[in-house]
Design an enzyme around this catalytic site. Structure first.
Site, short mmCIF file in Angstrom:
data_model
loop_
_atom_site.label_atom_id
_atom_site.label_comp_id
_atom_site.label_asym_id
_atom_site.label_seq_id
_atom_site.Cartn_x
_atom_site.Cartn_y
_atom_site.Cartn_z
N ASN A 74 -1.73 1.78 6.01
CA ASN A 74 -0.84 0.75 5.47
C ASN A 74 -0.49 -0.18 6.63
OD1 ASN A 74 1.10 -0.68 4.12
ND2 ASN A 74 2.60 0.97 4.06
N GLY A 75 -0.91 -1.43 6.53
CA GLY A 75 -0.61 -2.37 7.62
C GLY A 75 -1.80 -3.27 7.91
N TRP A 123 -2.84 -2.74 -1.76
CA TRP A 123 -2.53 -4.16 -1.97
C TRP A 123 -3.39 -4.89 -0.95
CZ3 TRP A 123 -0.28 -8.42 0.58
CH2 TRP A 123 0.11 -9.46 -0.26
N GLU A 166 16.67 -18.15 -9.26
CA GLU A 166 16.33 -16.75 -9.53
C GLU A 166 15.71 -16.62 -10.93
OE1 GLU A 166 15.86 -14.29 -7.82
OE2 GLU A 166 16.07 -12.55 -9.10
N LYS A 196 11.96 -15.20 -11.66
CA LYS A 196 11.69 -14.06 -12.56
C LYS A 196 10.60 -14.44 -13.57
CE LYS A 196 13.09 -11.43 -10.76
NZ LYS A 196 13.90 -11.36 -9.57
N HIS A 228 16.74 -37.85 -9.82
CA HIS A 228 16.06 -38.37 -8.63
C HIS A 228 14.56 -38.08 -8.67
CE1 HIS A 228 19.88 -39.49 -6.92
NE2 HIS A 228 20.33 -38.30 -7.23
N GLU A 235 7.17 -14.68 -11.90
CA GLU A 235 6.66 -13.37 -11.49
C GLU A 235 6.11 -12.54 -12.63
OE1 GLU A 235 10.37 -11.92 -9.59
OE2 GLU A 235 8.98 -11.01 -8.18
N CYS A 258 0.83 -1.20 0.00
CA CYS A 258 0.00 0.00 0.00
C CYS A 258 0.86 1.25 0.00
CB CYS A 258 -0.96 0.08 1.19
SG CYS A 258 -2.11 -1.29 1.26
N LYS A 276 5.87 -4.49 -4.34
CA LYS A 276 7.32 -4.41 -4.22
C LYS A 276 7.81 -4.66 -2.80
CE LYS A 276 11.40 -3.20 -5.97
NZ LYS A 276 11.95 -4.34 -6.68
N ARG A 310 3.90 -0.30 -4.74
CA ARG A 310 3.60 -0.83 -3.40
C ARG A 310 2.26 -1.57 -3.35
NH1 ARG A 310 6.89 1.73 0.29
NH2 ARG A 310 5.55 1.06 1.99
C1 F6R Z 1 11.45 -10.99 -6.61
C2 F6R Z 1 11.20 -10.04 -5.56
C3 F6R Z 1 10.82 -10.55 -4.21
C4 F6R Z 1 11.69 -9.87 -3.15
C5 F6R Z 1 11.26 -10.30 -1.75
C6 F6R Z 1 12.16 -9.69 -0.69
O1 F6R Z 1 11.74 -10.36 -7.81
O2 F6R Z 1 11.31 -8.87 -5.75
O3 F6R Z 1 10.95 -11.93 -4.14
O4 F6R Z 1 13.01 -10.22 -3.39
O5 F6R Z 1 9.95 -9.89 -1.52
O6 F6R Z 1 12.17 -8.31 -0.76
P1 F6R Z 1 13.30 -7.46 -0.08
O7 F6R Z 1 14.58 -7.77 -0.78
O8 F6R Z 1 12.87 -6.05 -0.25
O9 F6R Z 1 13.35 -7.89 1.35
#
Ligand code: F6R
Length: 609
Positions: free
Chosen positions: A99-100, A75, A484, A488, A507, A491, A2, A604, A27
């Site tokens: 927010n929370g 969010w 990773e 990606k 396995h 996501e 948020c 984010k 956010r």
């Molecule tokens: C993936 C991504 C998330 C963050 C995770 C941790 O692309 O962005 O998986 O890596 O939410 O976020 P931070 O690094 O801000 O603690």
């Protein structure tokens, strides 16, 4: 999660609120809304499901006017995505954006319902606003006077901004659990979840501390701490340039951020490599040096992409520094009974520094007898940095795309420097620090070269964008890179992808292999390549569709496509090899036409556990 923007000004702020809340969409982007107090001291509220663009359309032909107001991008946590659940919420003369999460909202809600309050939403936020109204009505006091007392009834996180239509000269900001900053203007003041919302109107910010309540007027700001005492908070001049948050020639922020990586790594290295042989962290002092000297174990805790960076670091700590290292997902660390190792040092890793699981892990770790703790973070003002004993900044610059890219490679850069620093403090091996300094110096150039694989990756992406499932394989320090790459793709392209260590396929997962599942194999030329080639052969003989990313031409069979990756030194190969995987996910998502910067259901900074 948020985003909040609020302003008290001497001009009509409708366009300001719309433009600035849009900057915080990273956010959360389930729904958006705003409220103003008009000339007649009435609230005007506009809300909509979807992104801020919808809100802009909805406000377009209405002649809205207000000099004080607040806006929110949501969010969803409590209550589905709907207009009723969209902030701001209003109770008579009080409006709120929040927010929370309020953990005891059900009890307070039923109390308020008995008092006759009608709830129009399923949110915990509406509970707060009715509670404030109830307290005000009961006591006849001002919003500020009842604020401290009312907040004591709430359990959970409640960073919020509140305004009172009976007193339109001020906003009240409460900081608890999520960041809130005040932006200082000339004869006007602002509040936001993140300074990027306010760049362009001010460079001067106050970061509210946990428990602070701030009264924000046109020309005056008063802050009370959690003990209800007036406090002065430092004014910080931001060095973030407004240009950083523009997309420029790029279609998406993620694309910009991928191509920015040589620059962000250079920033991360700046002033930290000395005389071509030593690593220097100005942020660390004697206390940390002493801990590094004595530590016998490192425990790194993080989430998502940051967790993958930590997994690479485990390989470095163990192979280069001979220091045992364990890595754990933060939500697991906080969910189990812990037994910590002897002389263990606790490290958190986070882009935002606001990830609730990681923050909770840090708080728990403090009770467990670690030698100390350190956070590696991109946001200096974040809760993780504030609450950690020590910190190292990644200096990636603002990352707006929801999928992390440059924050990952800069985290790895800092982690490798940290490994070298600890080795040299422990006097384990003289040459390692010098060797790492040398390698890190060429790293930005290596990334520049790797970015030139763009065309070849685009060609692969064209073939793969229709696929439903994909596998990513890597061995040793490339296994986290495979993870990773898979993350990606999930996501931003919404393609199911899984990562396996190369040797693990036989396995079980080998049963999945057929001509329809593309398999990306990360296979740099190193001492493990021969083993990996055997795995490639096993997949080939079962008709798998293979894409090998390697600096060696690997054409064992005709069902292999080899992406020739430019040479890179073995230690930094994980940092380099993630780049083609970021590009691959990006170009596949682009072909699919997804919203790359704001993938569905994500946000984010994940400030809820
Ligand atoms: C993936 C991504 C998330 C963050 C995770 C941790 O692309 O962005 O998986 O890596 O939410 O976020 P931070 O690094 O801000 O603690």
């Amino acid at each position: 999660m948020c985003g909040i923007v609020a302003a008290v000004t001497q001009r009509n702020i409708i366009s300001f609120l719309l433009e600035r809340i849009q900057r915080l969409e990273y956010r959360g982007y389930d729904s958006a809304g705003l409220a103003l107090i008009n000339q007649n001291n009435n609230f005007i509220r506009v809300r909509c499901v979807g992104k801020v663009n919808e809100l802009i359309k909805k406000t377009k032909n209405k002649k809205l006017f207000g000099k004080i107001g607040l806006a929110h991008t949501r969010w969803a946590t409590h209550g589905k995505v709907s207009e009723e659940n969209t902030h701001p919420h209003i109770s008579s003369n009080i409006a709120i954006v929040h927010n929370g999460i309020i953990e005891n909202s059900f009890q307070i809600r039923s109390f308020l319902e008995k008092k006759g309050y009608i709830f129009y939403s399923d949110t915990d936020t509406e509970v707060i606003v009715h509670l404030l109204h109830w307290e005000q009505k009961k006591t006849g006091k001002s919003l500020l006077e009842i604020m401290h007392y009312s907040l004591m009834k709430l359990k959970g996180n409640y960073s919020m901004v509140v305004m009172d239509s009976k007193n339109s000269s001020k906003l009240i900001a409460v900081c608890s659990g999520s960041p809130l900053i005040i932006g200082l203007g000339a004869g006007e003041n602002f509040i936001a979840s993140d300074q990027i919302a306010l760049l362009g109107v001010t460079k001067h910010f106050i970061y509210l501390k946990e428990g602070d309540i701030a009264i924000v007027k046109l020309k005056k700001i008063k802050i009370f701490n959690q003990n209800n005492c007036i406090v002065q908070r430092k004014i910080i001049e931001s060095d973030i340039k407004y240009e950083y948050i523009k997309k420029g020639k790029y279609k998406y922020y993620m694309e910009k951020e991928i191509y920015e990586q040589p620059k962000s790594i250079r920033n991360t290295l700046k002033n930290r490599l000395k005389d071509n042989k030593t690593i220097y962290f100005p942020e660390l002092g004697k206390k940390e040096t002493n801990i590094f000297l004595h530590l016998e174990h490192i425990h790194i805790v993080a989430c998502g992409t940051s967790y993958h960076a930590a997994m690479v670091a485990k390989h470095w700590f163990e192979s280069l520094a001979n220091i045992p290292c364990d890595v754990e997902v933060a939500s697991e660390f906080t969910s189990r009974k812990l037994a910590i190792r002897r002389k263990s040092f606790f490290v958190t890793l986070s882009q935002s520094g606001e990830t609730a699981d990681t923050l909770m892990a840090l708080r728990i770790s403090k009770k467990l007898g670690y030698l100390g703790n350190l956070t590696i973070c991109n946001m200096k003002s974040s809760s993780l940095v504030q609450e950690s004993d020590s910190y190292l900044l990644t200096k990636a610059g603002v990352e707006i795309g929801v999928a992390s890219t440059k924050s990952f490679t800069t985290q790895l850069t800092v982690l490798l420097m940290l490994v070298a620093k600890i080795v040299s403090i422990k006097k384990k091996e003289d040459n390692i620090e010098k060797k790492i300094v040398k390698i890190l110096t060429v790293l930005p150039y290596r990334i520049e070269e790797i970015l030139k694989t763009k065309k070849a990756i685009q060609n692969i992406a064209k073939k793969l964008y229709n696929t439903k499932n994909m596998l990513f394989l890597g061995r040793n320090d490339q296994y986290p890179i495979a993870m990773e790459g898979a993350l990606k793709l999930k996501e931003i392209a919404y393609i199911h992808a899984e990562a396996y260590p190369c040797g693990e396929l036989k396995h079980g997962p080998l049963a999945l292999i057929d001509k329809d599942i593309p398999i990306i194999i990360i296979a740099p030329k190193n001492s493990l390549l021969e083993k990996t080639k055997k795995n490639i052969q096993e997949i080939c003989t079962r008709g798998g569709l293979i894409y090998v990313f390697s600096d060696e031409e690997i054409n064992l069979e005709k069902n292999i496509t080899c992406l020739k990756v430019p040479y890179v030194e073995e230690i930094i190969a994980p940092i380099s090899y993630v780049i083609p995987l970021q590009l691959l996910a990006y170009y596949i998502a682009l072909s699919k036409g997804t919203n790359i910067d704001q993938p569905r259901n994500l946000a984010k900074s994940v400030t809820v556990e």
